[in-house]
Design a protein around this motif. Structure first.
Motif, PDB file in Angstrom:
ATOM      1  N   TRP B  23      88.850  31.863  56.203  1.00 22.44           N
ATOM      2  CA  TRP B  23      87.417  32.036  56.228  1.00 22.44           C
ATOM      3  C   TRP B  23      87.103  32.267  57.507  1.00 22.44           C
ATOM      4  CZ3 TRP B  23      84.228  28.504  58.580  1.00 22.44           C
ATOM      5  CH2 TRP B  23      84.877  27.446  59.162  1.00 22.44           C
ATOM      6  N   ARG B  24      87.753  32.188  58.563  1.00 21.28           N
ATOM      7  CA  ARG B  24      87.172  32.286  60.159  1.00 21.28           C
ATOM      8  C   ARG B  24      87.623  33.652  60.781  1.00 21.28           C
ATOM      9  NH1 ARG B  24      88.866  26.982  63.280  1.00 21.28           N
ATOM     10  NH2 ARG B  24      87.265  27.930  64.831  1.00 21.28           N
ATOM     11  N   ALA B  72      90.777  15.075  53.230  1.00 21.36           N
ATOM     12  CA  ALA B  72      89.286  14.744  53.718  1.00 21.36           C
ATOM     13  C   ALA B  72      89.111  15.816  54.855  1.00 21.36           C
ATOM     14  CB  ALA B  72      89.308  13.305  53.725  1.00 21.36           C
ATOM     15  N   ARG B  73      89.467  17.024  54.416  1.00 20.76           N
ATOM     16  CA  ARG B  73      89.245  18.029  55.718  1.00 20.76           C
ATOM     17  C   ARG B  73      87.952  18.832  55.512  1.00 20.76           C
ATOM     18  NH1 ARG B  73      94.865  19.521  58.095  1.00 20.76           N
ATOM     19  NH2 ARG B  73      93.432  20.408  59.413  1.00 20.76           N
ATOM     20  N   ALA B  74      87.256  18.993  56.481  1.00 19.48           N
ATOM     21  CA  ALA B  74      85.955  19.597  56.600  1.00 19.48           C
ATOM     22  C   ALA B  74      86.006  20.933  57.102  1.00 19.48           C
ATOM     23  CB  ALA B  74      84.800  19.131  57.443  1.00 19.48           C
ATOM     24  N   ASP B  75      87.349  21.421  57.704  1.00 20.56           N
ATOM     25  CA  ASP B  75      87.536  22.630  58.201  1.00 20.56           C
ATOM     26  C   ASP B  75      88.129  23.398  57.427  1.00 20.56           C
ATOM     27  OD1 ASP B  75      89.905  21.107  58.052  1.00 20.56           O
ATOM     28  OD2 ASP B  75      90.786  21.877  60.145  1.00 20.56           O
ATOM     29  N   ARG B  76      88.316  23.372  56.046  1.00 27.22           N
ATOM     30  CA  ARG B  76      88.948  24.155  55.024  1.00 27.22           C
ATOM     31  C   ARG B  76      87.815  24.641  54.092  1.00 27.22           C
ATOM     32  NH1 ARG B  76      93.082  23.873  58.471  1.00 27.22           N
ATOM     33  NH2 ARG B  76      95.120  22.997  57.939  1.00 27.22           N
ATOM     34  N   VAL B  77      87.897  25.703  53.478  1.00 26.71           N
ATOM     35  CA  VAL B  77      87.194  26.126  52.150  1.00 26.71           C
ATOM     36  C   VAL B  77      87.331  24.981  51.244  1.00 26.71           C
ATOM     37  CG1 VAL B  77      86.694  27.553  50.462  1.00 26.71           C
ATOM     38  CG2 VAL B  77      87.097  28.415  52.718  1.00 26.71           C
ATOM     39  N   ARG B  78      86.261  24.411  50.666  1.00 30.74           N
ATOM     40  CA  ARG B  78      86.260  23.463  49.754  1.00 30.74           C
ATOM     41  C   ARG B  78      85.229  23.650  48.767  1.00 30.74           C
ATOM     42  NH1 ARG B  78      90.785  22.910  51.181  1.00 30.74           N
ATOM     43  NH2 ARG B  78      91.606  21.164  52.350  1.00 30.74           N
TER      44      ARG B  78
END
Lengths: 450, 401
Positions: B23-24, B72-78
């Motif tokens: 996504w980056r 609990a990652r906020a740096d990946r597409v969820r």
């Protein structure tokens, strides 16, 4: 103040409304029928399209009922496909709260709302019968008293799931590498006697926040359920007197829930027959009713009330002279009318016999009379006038129209009645917003975490 | 021998691509992952490349870097949309390409999914398939609150009791597919008669109760939806071991496997073939395709550099169940040809990033294969997904001979 009329298009379901024997009658399953139906409704600037649902083929006397249209597509799938061939039309699906799970239904409606950019609506229904349950994991029977309680808690649970994302979590910040502003999105926990679930919901908040919620129940409990939280009611009361009574009753229940009059729309199902003149329309309406009630359909209908086998019965003669069978299992399964008929079969049979005698009706004519009268019959100007009167007099806030020819039966209404309503300034000439909430003038649910 | 046999190609769509940092990428559209336009553009691109099908990933939980539990990652597409509904949304916008959404057999109703896939087949005029997956995580089960599963411990995967649990999941999936298939056949093709003379809309002798009664569920039938255009939409499944290969052998038309070299490819083809025979499907064809993650660029070095940069952004080296291929479209074509000789009939390519690697497939790999006479140069005029895969329209199991 002049009210604005809301109009919707009900794709005909599996009952005898549809005159499938008409040469113009098309498929009820091919996607092209749905595409054409939806595009006609959108050409008419309708608020939404409406789909009913039935999860088991209907039966009578232990056999699949074969006289009406049988077979229909999956509601969610056809609505998602229609989102691809329409731009503004709302997409309302009837989805059962008994034979589904909250997590799955919530993600299907949230997905549909994303994929239609804010046009999804859910007509919440419950059923309880073992007959339908035989197609599902949960199977079986839900006690009558538990129906609304379970439906209420199902809806509450899905609402918690819709609200588990507040709509601002997604940052998608490529520079900083932050996709979300939280590491535990969609967290929920719900426990009651029907559902014990927890975890994280996996669909971000959709354009309308939640789908528009319809309710169709008519009982005391159903009315209260609708008044407490539904956005619209799919009602069966489209006549002036009954409609007005229902309208006043339900709208009168809103204040105790802190809701305003426009927070809940009342939209009865309605049929129509258009002619060049009123007289021509009347004649046409009679022909349509006869086509809807074939001799065999009339026998089957009478069998449902009498709850007994009437094979070989002469429908051109009088109604049966003996009384309906009250005991025992219903011979007709998987259809709504059975429940209505079953309340007091003997009283209703007497009522029918009296009516037939006074009006000199054969058994078939009687069935045509008690089942068939279309809501609106007349020329375009008569129908436009009547619809507008009904809405201005608070019989309803609009109508959900079901044509008797699939898929093009709505065309004449759109081409002749809609322009007259637009001339009067009571129906939109174009969509003003993009979402179904916009079309219906409904508020957006606020930030759930605010 | 097989060197001149055309091969089949599918693309596996998932979020912004299969690499966690996809996504980056500069051409990614991370804010649009939940919009219809994003999915329509991807599937249209795949169709422009004449591909056989797209699969769409799905799950009843959020994505996680951990195999057995929620991270609990906020740096990946969820977050993701329902795959069947994505497929339905793009169906009317496409004409030729197969649409194969993922469904989770463990927690969904076979009656609902059967009519959903039948309806997708109507909306796509004969191009629907379904990829069946199981969900063993207990946190997913808690989203439904009806079943409890023990924690998954990969270190104990080969112990008998764990193997039994895995077998149960896949046996349930096999029952599930059996119900899908029976329901698709529960209407004979000519059941709708519209006979005005007798007033009958259907011939009810051509509608059939399926009366399925199994360990996990029973389903009466018939379906509420008539038999779909393909008769039997395509059923696919991914496997990494003998238990899932047994599911493929018993229930699928198309199996996805994850060999890392030609020798493994040959072995997996043989093992699925054995399962097919064990299941008594001697006369039926099962396609076996290899899954490959692809990082494609104009030079091998550029592809390696891009993968390294992505890994850097992700903070970890990307690993996958499937082989990760980095190189040029021509090098990938070489590999596909080499493995094809082991008995594979096609490939499901997982683009590392979207739309970049999808475009390298449709605009680089496909022309390369066409030059070698190994890929179609146009779609057949009017076709079904089964037709693209040379599978006949099956006879209805309920029609009396």
């Amino acid at each position: 103040m002049t009210k604005q009329i809301h109009l919707a298009a009900h794709f005909p379901g599996v009952n005898n409304t549809t005159v499938w024997s008409d040469p113009a009658a098309g498929s009820h399953v091919e996607f092209d029928s749905f595409r054409r139906f939806a595009q006609i409704a959108e050409r008419g600037k309708f608020d939404f399209l409406f789909l009913a649902e039935g999860l088991r083929l209907r039966e009578q006397k232990g056999q699949i009922y074969d006289l009406d249209v049988v077979g229909r597509p999956d509601t969610f799938t056809v609505l998602a496909a229609l989102a691809g061939v329409t731009q503004r039309l709302g997409l309302t699906g009837t989805i059962n709260s008994t034979f589904n799970e909250p997590y799955e239904v919530a993600r299907q409606f949230a997905s549909l709302d994303h994929l239609s950019e804010g046009r999804a609506a859910w007509n919440v229904v419950t059923s309880w019968d073992q007959f339908t349950g035989e197609n599902f994991r949960r199977g079986g029977y839900l006690a009558q008293g538990d129906r609304y309680e379970r439906a209420r808690t199902f809806l509450r649970t899905t609402t918690e799931l819709f609200d588990s994302w507040n709509g601002v979590e997604i940052l998608a910040d490529q520079e900083q590498g932050r996709f979300l502003d939280t590491d535990r999105p969609g967290t929920f926990r719900h426990q009651d006697r029907f559902f014990d679930i927890e975890g994280q919901f996996n669909v971000p908040r959709s354009p309308q926040g939640r789908p528009v919620i319809f309710q169709a129940g008519d009982s005391e409990e159903g009315r209260e359920f609708a008044a407490s939280g539904a956005d619209a009611i799919f009602s069966r009361y489209a006549t002036r007197k009954e409609g007005k009574a229902f309208y006043d009753d339900v709208k009168g229940r809103l204040p105790k829930y802190g809701r305003e009059r426009d927070d809940l729309l009342i939209l009865p199902a309605a049929s129509f027959v258009l002619g060049d003149t009123d007289a021509e329309a009347e004649e046409l309406a009679h022909q349509v009713r006869r086509a809807q009630v074939s001799p065999q359909t009339a026998i089957n209908f009478i069998e449902q009330l009498w709850n007994t086998d009437l094979s070989g019965f002469d429908v051109d003669g009088p109604l049966p002279s003996f009384d309906p069978v009250v005991e025992g299992e219903a011979i007709a399964k998987g259809r709504a009318s059975v429940r209505q008929l079953a309340k007091d079969p003997i009283a209703l049979a007497n009522e029918w016999r009296d009516k037939a005698e006074v009006e000199k009706l054969s058994a078939r004519d009687l069935v045509i009379e008690v089942t068939g009268r279309q809501t609106f019959v007349g020329s375009a100007s008569t129908i436009a006038e009547t619809i507008n009167q009904f809405v201005q007099e608070d019989v309803s806030d609009g109508f959900i129209l079901v044509p008797h020819i699939t898929p093009d039966g709505l065309g004449p209404f759109v081409d002749t009645v809609v322009p007259l309503l637009q001339e009067r300034g009571v129906f939109r000439t174009d969509y003003e917003g993009t979402t179904l909430r916009d079309h219906l003038g409904l508020k957006y649910p606020g930030d759930p975490q605010a | 021998m097989t060197g001149n046999t055309p091969l089949h190609l599918g693309v596996a769509l998932d979020g912004a691509g299969w690499h966690p940092a996809a996504w980056r990428q500069a051409d990614a559209r991370p804010k649009e992952l939940f919009s219809p336009r994003y999915w329509a553009d991807l599937v249209t691109e795949a169709e422009a490349g004449l591909l056989d099908l797209v699969t769409i990933e799905d799950a009843l939980n959020l994505q996680s870097d951990e195999f057995a539990e929620q991270d609990a990652r906020a740096d990946r597409v969820r977050g993701r949309l329902d795959a069947v509904l994505i497929a339905a949304r793009v169906a009317p916008l496409t004409r030729h390409i197969g649409l194969v959404p993922t469904v989770i057999a463990t927690h969904t109703e076979p009656f609902h999914i059967s009519k959903a896939i039948a309806t997708l087949d109507y909306a796509a005029t004969g191009r629907a398939g379904v990829r069946v997956q199981v969900a063993a995580r207990n946190d997913t089960a808690k989203h439904f609150g009806r079943r409890e599963f023990p924690p998954i411990d990969l270190a104990r995967i080969n112990e008998p009791e764990v193997q039994q649990l895995v077998a149960d999941h896949f046996d349930e999936a096999a029952d599930y597919v059996q119900v899908l298939r029976r329901l698709w056949d529960s209407w004979e093709d000519d059941a709708e008669i519209r006979d005005v003379a007798t007033g009958r809309f259907v011939d009810r002798d051509k509608l059939h109760y399926i009366d399925f009664d199994g360990r996990w569920f029973s389903v009466k039938g018939p379906s509420i939806t008539p038999r779909p255009p393909q008769g039997q939409p395509l059923v696919a499944a991914l496997g990494h071991a003998d238990i899932p290969y047994r599911l493929i052998g018993r229930a699928a038309d198309l199996g996805f496997v994850t060999p890392h070299d030609a020798e493994q490819a040959a072995d997996l083809v043989a093992r699925i073939d054995e399962q097919r025979h064990t299941a008594g499907r001697q006369d039926e064809k099962i396609h076996v395709w290899a899954d490959l993650v692809v990082v494609l660029d104009d030079t091998e070095q550029a592809a390696r550099d891009r993968l390294a940069a992505l890994d850097e952004l992700a903070g970890t080296e990307y690993t996958s169940d499937a082989k990760i291929f980095t190189g040029t479209p021509a090098q990938l074509a070489d590999l596909l040809v080499q493995w094809q000789a082991q008995g594979l009939s096609g490939y499901r390519l997982r683009p590392a990033t979207l739309p970049h690697d999808l475009q390298r497939i449709t605009r680089g790999l496909v022309p390369e294969l066409q030059r070698r006479g190994l890929f179609r140069t146009e779609y057949p005029q009017s076709g079904t997904l089964r037709g693209l895969l040379e599978l006949d329209r099956p006879a209805n199991r309920y029609v009396r001979a």
